[in-house]
Design an enzyme around this catalytic site. Sequence first.
Site, PDB file in Angstrom:
ATOM      1  CB  SER A 165     -30.762  -3.654 -45.437  1.00 27.43           C
ATOM      2  OG  SER A 165     -30.295  -3.324 -46.730  1.00 27.43           O
ATOM      3  CB  CYS A 166     -35.005  -6.194 -42.563  1.00 29.21           C
ATOM      4  SG  CYS A 166     -35.758  -4.578 -42.829  1.00 29.21           S
ATOM      5  CB  VAL A 167     -31.560  -9.472 -39.772  1.00 27.73           C
ATOM      6  CG1 VAL A 167     -31.183 -10.900 -39.398  1.00 27.73           C
ATOM      7  CG2 VAL A 167     -30.353  -8.750 -40.356  1.00 27.73           C
TER       8      VAL A 167
END
Lengths: 207, 162
Positions: free
Chosen positions: B29-31
């Site tokens: 879910s990190c970018v």
Amino acid sequence: MDEDILKLTDMQLDALREVGNVGAGNAATALSQLINRKIDMTVPQVSILPLGDVPDVVGGPDVRVAGVFLRVYGPAPSSILFLMPRESAFTLVDMLMGRERGLTEQLDPMDESALLEIGNILAGAYLNALSFFTKFTLLPSIPALAMDMAGAILSVILIQLGQMGDHALVIETQFTTDGDGAVKGHFFLIPDPGSLGTILTAIGVKE
Amino acid sequence: MMADLIKVGMADYKVGRNPASLISYGLGSCVGIALYDPVAKVGGLAHIMLPDSTQARSSENPAKFADTCLPLMVAELVKNGATRSRLVAKIAGGAQMFVFANATDIMRVGERNSQTVRMVLKKLELRLVAEDCGGNYGRTVELKLENGIFRIKTIDKGEKEL
């Protein structure tokens, strides 16, 4: 929150370890009966880690794993994550389905629901212990499964903790079955920000 | 000669120059945000966890948030010879790893992450030229500083280059 985590006393860490020990013990017993095999369990590690270091606990962020995730509802909301190396997940499915070892190379929907059910049973067994110590009613959500990179799966809980601080309190136990084609797994309980204090108070070791 | 492979951990950023590559493993879910100056062949890669530092309770690590990480990375790129107006951005990640029937806000953090990253880029006047966001799978991303190619690897969803 970070301060809370970094200021835990040895006694508090011991208490958390003991809760983890009984919880994981319950879970291991349940799993052992399900697959009819002896299971070795490590003494739980209670670690306080920088968020970015948590994936290293299972071998690094790009390791391929199966993860069963549950939310815990009640006075001390938390997340539970059961992580297994991909091969262990396949072996476990073989055992549960009574198939010859090594037959599973991809999970069909039936296999997936078997793994979800394992997650359910382990979480229930673990929460039983946590409920016993805290006298809280703690209820697990329905489980969700992902087969992916460890870092990607762990990001779900790490992001949540990241809103409060830069460290995670991780209560982690490693399981291993005996014999060849051993199944290994890591069981994580990660209290939501704020839940840790509630748990410490309930088990009587709040400063 | 093997080109250097510079690893970028979670809640961190690194900058480098040709012929190195910047890589970040296992984004969920990190970018991952890649910035690149194609003329100077200087670039940076950030692995941010959360969109917005103003909504967090506390942090000592600015690299954790899009809004505080990007200005730092831009400054460091400029110090390393990049020209701000030439920087182009590519982003990837922001997945929803676990799909629940009634997804709470906690579960939708990936989507919020990528949305806010787009907004922060716009606010900083950094040009977003390509992206690969969303889905329910993890990504490993690599920025090649030789040519600015942003390579995305997944387990079951193949590989692509932006």
